[in-house]
Design a protein around this motif. Structure first.
Motif, PDB file in Angstrom:
ATOM      1  N   LEU A  66     -16.481  13.171   3.448  1.00  0.00           N
ATOM      2  CA  LEU A  66     -15.080  13.699   4.096  1.00  0.00           C
ATOM      3  C   LEU A  66     -13.996  13.012   3.478  1.00  0.00           C
ATOM      4  CD1 LEU A  66     -15.996  13.648   7.957  1.00  0.00           C
ATOM      5  CD2 LEU A  66     -16.027  15.519   6.463  1.00  0.00           C
ATOM      6  N   VAL A  67     -13.938  11.730   3.113  1.00  0.00           N
ATOM      7  CA  VAL A  67     -13.100  10.782   2.604  1.00  0.00           C
ATOM      8  C   VAL A  67     -12.735  11.491   1.051  1.00  0.00           C
ATOM      9  CG1 VAL A  67     -12.116   8.731   1.857  1.00  0.00           C
ATOM     10  CG2 VAL A  67     -13.218   8.714   4.006  1.00  0.00           C
ATOM     11  N   ARG A  68     -13.877  11.571   0.414  1.00  0.00           N
ATOM     12  CA  ARG A  68     -13.950  11.947  -0.966  1.00  0.00           C
ATOM     13  C   ARG A  68     -13.248  13.424  -1.099  1.00  0.00           C
ATOM     14  NH1 ARG A  68     -17.058   9.887  -5.271  1.00  0.00           N
ATOM     15  NH2 ARG A  68     -16.007  10.451  -7.247  1.00  0.00           N
ATOM     16  N   SER A  69     -13.498  14.183  -0.089  1.00  0.00           N
ATOM     17  CA  SER A  69     -13.109  15.677  -0.423  1.00  0.00           C
ATOM     18  C   SER A  69     -11.510  15.492   0.015  1.00  0.00           C
ATOM     19  CB  SER A  69     -13.805  16.742   0.835  1.00  0.00           C
ATOM     20  OG  SER A  69     -13.811  16.321   2.026  1.00  0.00           O
ATOM     21  N   GLU A  70     -11.091  14.601   0.848  1.00  0.00           N
ATOM     22  CA  GLU A  70      -9.747  14.791   1.197  1.00  0.00           C
ATOM     23  C   GLU A  70      -8.923  14.372  -0.045  1.00  0.00           C
ATOM     24  OE1 GLU A  70      -9.151  12.687   4.807  1.00  0.00           O
ATOM     25  OE2 GLU A  70      -9.873  14.278   6.060  1.00  0.00           O
ATOM     26  N   LYS A  71      -9.400  13.191  -0.816  1.00  0.00           N
ATOM     27  CA  LYS A  71      -8.894  12.525  -2.040  1.00  0.00           C
ATOM     28  C   LYS A  71      -8.830  13.329  -2.847  1.00  0.00           C
ATOM     29  CE  LYS A  71      -8.685   8.263  -4.478  1.00  0.00           C
ATOM     30  NZ  LYS A  71      -9.300   7.117  -4.791  1.00  0.00           N
ATOM     31  N   GLU A  72      -9.809  14.315  -3.048  1.00  0.00           N
ATOM     32  CA  GLU A  72      -9.687  14.902  -4.573  1.00  0.00           C
ATOM     33  C   GLU A  72      -8.730  16.194  -4.615  1.00  0.00           C
ATOM     34  OE1 GLU A  72     -13.772  16.403  -4.608  1.00  0.00           O
ATOM     35  OE2 GLU A  72     -14.637  14.860  -5.588  1.00  0.00           O
ATOM     36  N   PRO A  73      -8.454  16.741  -3.592  1.00  0.00           N
ATOM     37  CA  PRO A  73      -7.252  17.741  -3.589  1.00  0.00           C
ATOM     38  C   PRO A  73      -6.004  17.090  -3.998  1.00  0.00           C
ATOM     39  CG  PRO A  73      -8.706  18.119  -1.826  1.00  0.00           C
ATOM     40  CD  PRO A  73      -9.070  16.904  -2.180  1.00  0.00           C
ATOM     41  N   ALA A  74      -5.754  15.889  -3.423  1.00  0.00           N
ATOM     42  CA  ALA A  74      -4.496  15.220  -3.617  1.00  0.00           C
ATOM     43  C   ALA A  74      -4.298  14.720  -5.115  1.00  0.00           C
ATOM     44  CB  ALA A  74      -4.575  13.954  -2.974  1.00  0.00           C
ATOM     45  N   GLN A  75      -5.384  14.626  -5.946  1.00  0.00           N
ATOM     46  CA  GLN A  75      -5.336  14.249  -7.230  1.00  0.00           C
ATOM     47  C   GLN A  75      -5.210  15.385  -8.372  1.00  0.00           C
ATOM     48  OE1 GLN A  75      -9.334  12.434  -7.766  1.00  0.00           O
ATOM     49  NE2 GLN A  75      -8.698  10.451  -6.961  1.00  0.00           N
ATOM     50  N   HIS A  76      -5.156  16.315  -7.799  1.00  0.00           N
ATOM     51  CA  HIS A  76      -4.933  17.689  -8.649  1.00  0.00           C
ATOM     52  C   HIS A  76      -3.535  18.051  -8.581  1.00  0.00           C
ATOM     53  CE1 HIS A  76      -9.093  18.498  -9.412  1.00  0.00           C
ATOM     54  NE2 HIS A  76      -9.336  18.318  -8.008  1.00  0.00           N
TER      55      HIS A  76
ATOM     56  N   LEU B 140       0.942  -1.296   0.098  1.00  0.00           N
ATOM     57  CA  LEU B 140      -0.038   0.024  -0.030  1.00  0.00           C
ATOM     58  C   LEU B 140       0.888   1.296  -0.100  1.00  0.00           C
ATOM     59  CD1 LEU B 140      -2.527  -0.919   2.735  1.00  0.00           C
ATOM     60  CD2 LEU B 140      -2.839  -1.217   0.164  1.00  0.00           C
ATOM     61  N   TYR B 141       0.350   2.203  -0.514  1.00  0.00           N
ATOM     62  CA  TYR B 141       1.219   3.639  -0.523  1.00  0.00           C
ATOM     63  C   TYR B 141       0.642   4.187   0.786  1.00  0.00           C
ATOM     64  CZ  TYR B 141       1.251   3.339  -5.620  1.00  0.00           C
ATOM     65  OH  TYR B 141       1.774   2.833  -6.876  1.00  0.00           O
ATOM     66  N   LYS B 142       1.451   5.342   1.247  1.00  0.00           N
ATOM     67  CA  LYS B 142       1.495   6.058   2.551  1.00  0.00           C
ATOM     68  C   LYS B 142       0.097   6.534   2.557  1.00  0.00           C
ATOM     69  CE  LYS B 142       3.722   9.275   5.328  1.00  0.00           C
ATOM     70  NZ  LYS B 142       4.997  10.284   5.477  1.00  0.00           N
ATOM     71  N   ARG B 143      -0.369   7.048   1.594  1.00  0.00           N
ATOM     72  CA  ARG B 143      -1.669   7.568   1.685  1.00  0.00           C
ATOM     73  C   ARG B 143      -2.932   6.800   1.922  1.00  0.00           C
ATOM     74  NH1 ARG B 143      -5.322   8.427  -2.232  1.00  0.00           N
ATOM     75  NH2 ARG B 143      -3.928   7.570  -3.798  1.00  0.00           N
ATOM     76  N   GLU B 144      -2.680   5.416   1.239  1.00  0.00           N
ATOM     77  CA  GLU B 144      -3.625   4.532   1.577  1.00  0.00           C
ATOM     78  C   GLU B 144      -3.639   3.886   2.932  1.00  0.00           C
ATOM     79  OE1 GLU B 144      -2.208   1.855  -1.737  1.00  0.00           O
ATOM     80  OE2 GLU B 144      -3.684   2.552  -3.038  1.00  0.00           O
ATOM     81  N   LYS B 145      -2.496   3.697   3.403  1.00  0.00           N
ATOM     82  CA  LYS B 145      -2.046   3.096   4.697  1.00  0.00           C
ATOM     83  C   LYS B 145      -2.836   4.190   5.785  1.00  0.00           C
ATOM     84  CE  LYS B 145       2.282   0.965   4.074  1.00  0.00           C
ATOM     85  NZ  LYS B 145       3.641   0.973   4.425  1.00  0.00           N
ATOM     86  N   LYS B 146      -3.022   5.665   5.568  1.00  0.00           N
ATOM     87  CA  LYS B 146      -3.545   6.448   6.619  1.00  0.00           C
ATOM     88  C   LYS B 146      -5.008   6.128   6.487  1.00  0.00           C
ATOM     89  CE  LYS B 146      -2.573  10.803   6.223  1.00  0.00           C
ATOM     90  NZ  LYS B 146      -2.285  12.039   5.823  1.00  0.00           N
ATOM     91  N   ILE B 147      -5.814   5.582   5.630  1.00  0.00           N
ATOM     92  CA  ILE B 147      -7.488   5.410   5.783  1.00  0.00           C
ATOM     93  C   ILE B 147      -7.467   3.921   6.131  1.00  0.00           C
ATOM     94  CG2 ILE B 147      -7.235   4.842   3.199  1.00  0.00           C
ATOM     95  CD1 ILE B 147      -9.992   6.120   3.376  1.00  0.00           C
TER      96      ILE B 147
ATOM     97  N   VAL C  77     -17.683   4.294   3.011  1.00  0.00           N
ATOM     98  CA  VAL C  77     -16.574   5.013   2.902  1.00  0.00           C
ATOM     99  C   VAL C  77     -15.690   4.251   1.881  1.00  0.00           C
ATOM    100  CG1 VAL C  77     -14.582   5.419   4.310  1.00  0.00           C
ATOM    101  CG2 VAL C  77     -16.648   5.760   5.235  1.00  0.00           C
ATOM    102  N   ILE C  78     -15.192   2.862   2.083  1.00  0.00           N
ATOM    103  CA  ILE C  78     -14.115   2.213   1.013  1.00  0.00           C
ATOM    104  C   ILE C  78     -14.783   2.210  -0.387  1.00  0.00           C
ATOM    105  CG2 ILE C  78     -13.596   0.117   0.204  1.00  0.00           C
ATOM    106  CD1 ILE C  78     -13.505  -0.973   2.947  1.00  0.00           C
ATOM    107  N   LEU C  79     -15.921   2.324  -0.790  1.00  0.00           N
ATOM    108  CA  LEU C  79     -16.409   2.609  -2.016  1.00  0.00           C
ATOM    109  C   LEU C  79     -16.197   3.844  -2.564  1.00  0.00           C
ATOM    110  CD1 LEU C  79     -19.834   0.329  -2.205  1.00  0.00           C
ATOM    111  CD2 LEU C  79     -17.503  -0.134  -3.227  1.00  0.00           C
ATOM    112  N   SER C  80     -16.604   4.987  -1.613  1.00  0.00           N
ATOM    113  CA  SER C  80     -16.489   6.601  -1.798  1.00  0.00           C
ATOM    114  C   SER C  80     -15.068   6.602  -2.023  1.00  0.00           C
ATOM    115  CB  SER C  80     -17.095   7.350  -0.609  1.00  0.00           C
ATOM    116  OG  SER C  80     -18.447   6.931  -0.541  1.00  0.00           O
ATOM    117  N   TRP C  81     -13.980   6.118  -1.274  1.00  0.00           N
ATOM    118  CA  TRP C  81     -12.526   6.435  -1.440  1.00  0.00           C
ATOM    119  C   TRP C  81     -12.086   5.923  -2.711  1.00  0.00           C
ATOM    120  CZ3 TRP C  81      -8.325   2.784  -1.026  1.00  0.00           C
ATOM    121  CH2 TRP C  81      -7.135   3.734  -0.903  1.00  0.00           C
ATOM    122  N   MET C  82     -12.512   4.471  -3.456  1.00  0.00           N
ATOM    123  CA  MET C  82     -12.207   4.123  -4.560  1.00  0.00           C
ATOM    124  C   MET C  82     -12.788   4.685  -5.931  1.00  0.00           C
ATOM    125  SD  MET C  82     -12.286   0.052  -3.426  1.00  0.00           S
ATOM    126  CE  MET C  82     -12.278  -0.485  -5.084  1.00  0.00           C
ATOM    127  N   GLY C  83     -13.814   5.826  -5.396  1.00  0.00           N
ATOM    128  CA  GLY C  83     -14.336   6.482  -6.609  1.00  0.00           C
ATOM    129  C   GLY C  83     -15.464   5.431  -7.381  1.00  0.00           C
TER     130      GLY C  83
END
Length: 248
Positions: A238-248, A102-109, A179-185
Motif C-alpha cells: 500500500l505504501v509503495r503504491s501510494e509513493k509511486e504516483p508521486a514520483q511521476h 522532514l518533508y510534508k509527505r514524509e511526515k504523513k507516514i 513498511v519503512i524498507l518498502s517506503w524507502m525503496g
C-alpha cells in the motif's frame, strides 16, 4: 574563525542543545513515572510473577538467593516498567526533534509509524504475558523430575521474563520494519512475498535464539513473527503504491 564558519556552526550547536534538552526530558519522564511506581514495586513484582506462581506446587514458593534481591529485583522491575510506560513520550520527543527536517509527505507516514510501533510493542508484551507465559511455565513446572521441588529465584525469573518481553516486543515491530524498507525503496514487497519459505524458517531460527530452549515459546514467537511479516508485506504494498504516483 570566519563569519561563514560561525554561522554554519550555530545551527549545529542549536541542534545539539535541542537534542540534549529532549534527552533530559525523556530521562525526567522516566524518573517521574518511577517515583510514582516505586511504592508499588512489590505489588508489581507479584503481578509479573503471577504466571509462574499459579503453577507452583502448594508447598513451594519463589525464593531470593541473594541478600539484596528482595529490594533490588522489584527496584529493577519498576525502573524497566517506567521506561516502557514512558515510551510514547520518548517517541514523541524523537518525532519533535526529527520533524523539522522532514518533508510534508514524509511526515504523513512517520506519525502513523510512530504510533503503530508503540502499540505493537505493547501488544507484543501483552501477548507474551497473557499467552506465552502461562503455557511456558505450565510446561516447565510439570516436567520437573520426581523429588525436585520447583522454587524459582526471583532475580532469575525477572531476567527470564524481561528477555521474553523484549523478544516479543521487538518481534511485533516486523510490520513497521517492512513498511519503512518498502517506503524507502530498499526492498520490494512482491519480492519479499516470494521468499516466504525462507522467512518462515528464519522466524523459527530467531525464535530459537531469542527465547529459552523450549519448543513452546519458540513456536509462539515464530508463528506471530511470520504472520506479522505477512501484514508488513500487505501494508508495504500500500505504501509503495501510494509513493509511486508521486514520483511521476
Amino acid at each position: 574563525m570566519s563569519e561563514s564558519e560561525t554561522l554554519s556552526s550555530q545551527p549545529f550547536m542549536s541542534h545539539v542543545i535541542e537534542f540534549r534538552d529532549r534527552m533530559l526530558r525523556c530521562v525526567a519522564s522516566v524518573l517521574v513515572i518511577f517515583a510514582g511506581l516505586f511504592s508499588f514495586s512489590n505489588e508489581l513484582y507479584l503481578y509479573i510473577s503471577e504466571p509462574i506462581r499459579e503453577y507452583l506446587p502448594a508447598s513451594s514458593s519463589m525464593i531470593a538467593t541473594e541478600v539484596a534481591s528482595p529490594f533490588l529485583t522489584p527496584f529493577k522491575l519498576t525502573l524497566v516498567l517506567s521506561m516502557f510506560a514512558a515510551m510514547p513520550y520518548i517517541l514523541f520527543q524523537t518525532w519533535a526533534f526529527l520533524a523539522p527536517g522532514l518533508y510534508k509527505r514524509e511526515k504523513k507516514i512517520v506519525i502513523p509509524l510512530f504510533i503503530s510501533s508503540v502499540v505493537l510493542f505493547y501488544a507484543g508484551m501483552a501477548f507474551a504475558y497473557y499467552v506465552v507465559f502461562p503455557l511456558v511455565f505450565l510446561f516447565f513446572t510439570s516436567i520437573a523430575p520426581e523429588g525436585i521441588t520447583v522454587m524459582p529465584d526471583i532475580r532469575s525469573y525477572l531476567d527470564f521474563v524481561l528477555k521474553l518481553f523484549f523478544a516479543f516486543g521487538l518481534s511485533f515491530e516486523i510490520p513497521i520494519a517492512v513498511v519503512i524498507l518498502s517506503w524507502m525503496g530498499a526492498v520490494d514487497p512482491d519480492n519479499l512475498a516470494k521468499k516466504r519459505p525462507y522467512v518462515f524458517v528464519l522466524c523459527f531460527v530467531f525464535g530459537m535464539l531469542l527465547t529459552p530452549p523450549d519448543i513452546i515459546s519458540q513456536t509462539l514467537l515464530a508463528i506471530p513473527m511470520w504472520l506479522l511479516f505477512e501484514i508488513g508485506i500487505l501494508f508495504g504494498r500500500l505504501v509503495r503504491s501510494e509513493k509511486e504516483p508521486a514520483q511521476h
